[in-house]
Design a protein around this motif. Structure first.
Motif, PDB file in Angstrom:
ATOM      1  N   UNK A  37       0.832  -1.206   0.000  1.00 47.93           N
ATOM      2  CA  UNK A  37       0.000   0.000   0.000  1.00 47.93           C
ATOM      3  C   UNK A  37       0.872   1.265   0.000  1.00 47.93           C
ATOM      4  N   UNK A  38       2.042   1.213   0.630  1.00 50.25           N
ATOM      5  CA  UNK A  38       2.959   2.365   0.602  1.00 50.25           C
ATOM      6  C   UNK A  38       3.422   2.647  -0.819  1.00 50.25           C
ATOM      7  N   UNK A  39       3.633   1.601  -1.613  1.00 47.84           N
ATOM      8  CA  UNK A  39       4.018   1.817  -3.011  1.00 47.84           C
ATOM      9  C   UNK A  39       2.879   2.487  -3.755  1.00 47.84           C
ATOM     10  N   UNK A  40       1.642   2.104  -3.450  1.00 49.45           N
ATOM     11  CA  UNK A  40       0.480   2.748  -4.068  1.00 49.45           C
ATOM     12  C   UNK A  40       0.438   4.239  -3.721  1.00 49.45           C
ATOM     13  N   UNK A  41       0.680   4.572  -2.459  1.00 45.63           N
ATOM     14  CA  UNK A  41       0.663   5.978  -2.038  1.00 45.63           C
ATOM     15  C   UNK A  41       1.804   6.767  -2.701  1.00 45.63           C
ATOM     16  N   UNK A  42       2.972   6.132  -2.821  1.00 46.92           N
ATOM     17  CA  UNK A  42       4.097   6.801  -3.495  1.00 46.92           C
ATOM     18  C   UNK A  42       3.755   7.106  -4.944  1.00 46.92           C
ATOM     19  N   UNK A  43       3.086   6.182  -5.603  1.00 46.45           N
ATOM     20  CA  UNK A  43       2.717   6.406  -6.999  1.00 46.45           C
ATOM     21  C   UNK A  43       1.741   7.575  -7.139  1.00 46.45           C
ATOM     22  N   UNK A  44       0.735   7.623  -6.271  1.00 48.00           N
ATOM     23  CA  UNK A  44      -0.248   8.712  -6.343  1.00 48.00           C
ATOM     24  C   UNK A  44       0.399  10.070  -6.041  1.00 48.00           C
ATOM     25  N   UNK A  45       1.319  10.119  -5.078  1.00 46.31           N
ATOM     26  CA  UNK A  45       1.992  11.390  -4.754  1.00 46.31           C
ATOM     27  C   UNK A  45       2.883  11.850  -5.895  1.00 46.31           C
ATOM     28  N   UNK A  62      -1.680  -3.216  -6.799  1.00 52.48           N
ATOM     29  CA  UNK A  62      -1.076  -3.184  -8.122  1.00 52.48           C
ATOM     30  C   UNK A  62      -2.120  -2.915  -9.191  1.00 52.48           C
ATOM     31  N   UNK A  63      -3.353  -3.418  -8.984  1.00 55.37           N
ATOM     32  CA  UNK A  63      -4.412  -3.199  -9.975  1.00 55.37           C
ATOM     33  C   UNK A  63      -4.811  -1.731 -10.018  1.00 55.37           C
ATOM     34  N   UNK A  64      -4.929  -1.081  -8.848  1.00 52.41           N
ATOM     35  CA  UNK A  64      -5.301   0.349  -8.835  1.00 52.41           C
ATOM     36  C   UNK A  64      -4.251   1.177  -9.581  1.00 52.41           C
ATOM     37  N   UNK A  65      -2.977   0.872  -9.357  1.00 51.47           N
ATOM     38  CA  UNK A  65      -1.898   1.591 -10.064  1.00 51.47           C
ATOM     39  C   UNK A  65      -2.006   1.360 -11.569  1.00 51.47           C
ATOM     40  N   UNK A  66      -2.270   0.116 -11.977  1.00 50.07           N
ATOM     41  CA  UNK A  66      -2.361  -0.185 -13.402  1.00 50.07           C
ATOM     42  C   UNK A  66      -3.545   0.522 -14.037  1.00 50.07           C
ATOM     43  N   UNK A  67      -4.703   0.520 -13.336  1.00 51.91           N
ATOM     44  CA  UNK A  67      -5.889   1.190 -13.875  1.00 51.91           C
ATOM     45  C   UNK A  67      -5.626   2.689 -14.060  1.00 51.91           C
ATOM     46  N   UNK A  68      -5.066   3.326 -13.037  1.00 52.89           N
ATOM     47  CA  UNK A  68      -4.804   4.778 -13.130  1.00 52.89           C
ATOM     48  C   UNK A  68      -3.817   5.071 -14.254  1.00 52.89           C
ATOM     49  N   UNK A  69      -2.807   4.200 -14.411  1.00 49.68           N
ATOM     50  CA  UNK A  69      -1.792   4.440 -15.448  1.00 49.68           C
ATOM     51  C   UNK A  69      -2.415   4.325 -16.833  1.00 49.68           C
ATOM     52  N   UNK A  70      -3.258   3.271 -17.063  1.00 51.02           N
ATOM     53  CA  UNK A  70      -3.860   3.123 -18.378  1.00 51.02           C
ATOM     54  C   UNK A  70      -4.835   4.258 -18.670  1.00 51.02           C
TER      55      UNK A  70
END
Length: 335
Positions: A246-254, A314-322
């Motif tokens: 989850x920390x990696x998810x937060x880093x990606x959003x920031x 990982x899915x949330x990051x992939x969805x936002x990226x696409x």
């Protein structure tokens, strides 16, 4: 008569040089004064009437160059006369004075008899003339000049006897062909090159290193793979595994959105990205809530649930990226 006396005096002067003069210099001058009158040729009548006797002796008469020796001049004049001796010898001659003249007066009361001692040195070799000004004798307003000339001293050389066979070095030029030697130019050139290299090094050191920009999605995927490779779920560290994912998810959003700072709480983070349409808000809220319960409330989690929360991050990051990528050119034209 005077010519006969002068000739006898000159003969006596030439014979007396050598050992006799060195041993009996003063007595020789005194004897010379008593028998050698000065010939007064071409003088005024009043000056000619002043009877004067004079004599000169050298001690010794043969010296080495630079060695001091003495010249004694004796003058005998009538009572009441004053005798003026030169203070020093001619400073331009090769025989020069070392000290001022020293005048001694005889105790004879029948005449004025004085002796002048000169301490001198010769600065050239060979037979050197002694140049000294005339002695002045004054009496009753008249002045008589007593010439002291014609005397020489032999000066021996200090060089070895074979010095004539030595060839001296040629004289050096008054001005050197170059003002600076070659090694000085070499030092200057080396100093200039050193300064240039130092300046280049300083300039290169001050130049900032260009920042390497890494795509947030690529960095997040790399971190996800690194955490998976740790095997935390199999090792029993299921809560730590969920927290890291989850920390990696937060880093990606920031990294994608400046307003999604890492210092925000989960609730504040949901509100800051609520306006972003291509972020699955419900899935993000559930993932953040479950992670907070596991992290702060110590809620137990099974291995399967932990892997499910990791896949969700990982899915949330992939969805936002696409969703954030621009559409292909063919699709945009068709629309």
């Amino acid at each position: 008569m005077s010519a006969v006396i002068l000739s006898a005096a000159k003969h006596l002067l030439s014979v007396s040089r050598g050992r006799f003069r060195r041993r009996h210099g003063r007595s020789f001058v005194a004897a010379l004064l008593r028998m050698t009158p000065v010939i007064a040729c071409g003088l005024p009548l009043a000056a000619q009437q002043i009877p004067v006797k004079a004599g000169v002796t050298l001690t010794p008469d043969s010296v080495r160059i630079g060695d001091p020796f003495r010249i004694t001049i004796g003058v005998r004049a009538p009572v009441g006369a004053s005798i003026e001796f030169p203070r020093v010898l001619d400073s331009t001659a090769t025989v020069q004075s070392l000290d001022p003249v020293t005048v001694r007066t005889s105790a004879d009361t029948s005449a004025v008899e004085q002796y002048a001692d000169y301490r001198v040195a010769a600065w050239d070799v060979g037979k050197q003339p002694i140049r000294i000004e005339d002695v002045l004798v004054r009496l009753n307003g008249s002045t008589r000049r007593v010439p002291v000339a014609g005397y020489t001293v032999f000066v021996r050389s200090l060089l070895p006897k074979d010095s004539a066979q030595r060839v001296p070095k040629p004289p050096r030029a008054l001005f050197e062909p170059t003002l600076f030697p070659w090694w000085l130019w070499a030092l200057i050139a080396a100093a200039i090159i050193g300064l240039i290299l130092w300046w280049l090094w300083r300039r290169r050191r001050r130049k900032p290193t260009p920042a390497i920009i890494v795509d947030p999605y690529e960095r997040a995927e790399a971190e996800f793979q690194r955490i998976e490779a740790l095997g935390l779920v199999d090792a029993g560290e299921r809560g730590r595994y969920v927290t890291l994912m989850v920390e990696v998810l937060r880093d990606y959003l920031s990294a994608r959105y400046p307003e999604a700072s890492l210092s925000l709480t989960s609730t504040e983070l949901e509100k800051s990205v609520a306006h972003v349409s291509h972020i699955p808000q419900d899935r993000l809220a559930r993932a953040l809530t479950d992670a907070d319960l596991i992290k702060f409330a110590r809620r137990p989690v099974s291995g399967e649930r932990a892997r499910e929360l990791g896949r969700e991050a990982r899915a949330i990051v992939a969805v936002e990226h696409r969703a954030s990528q621009p559409a292909p050119a063919g699709q945009s034209a068709a629309a």
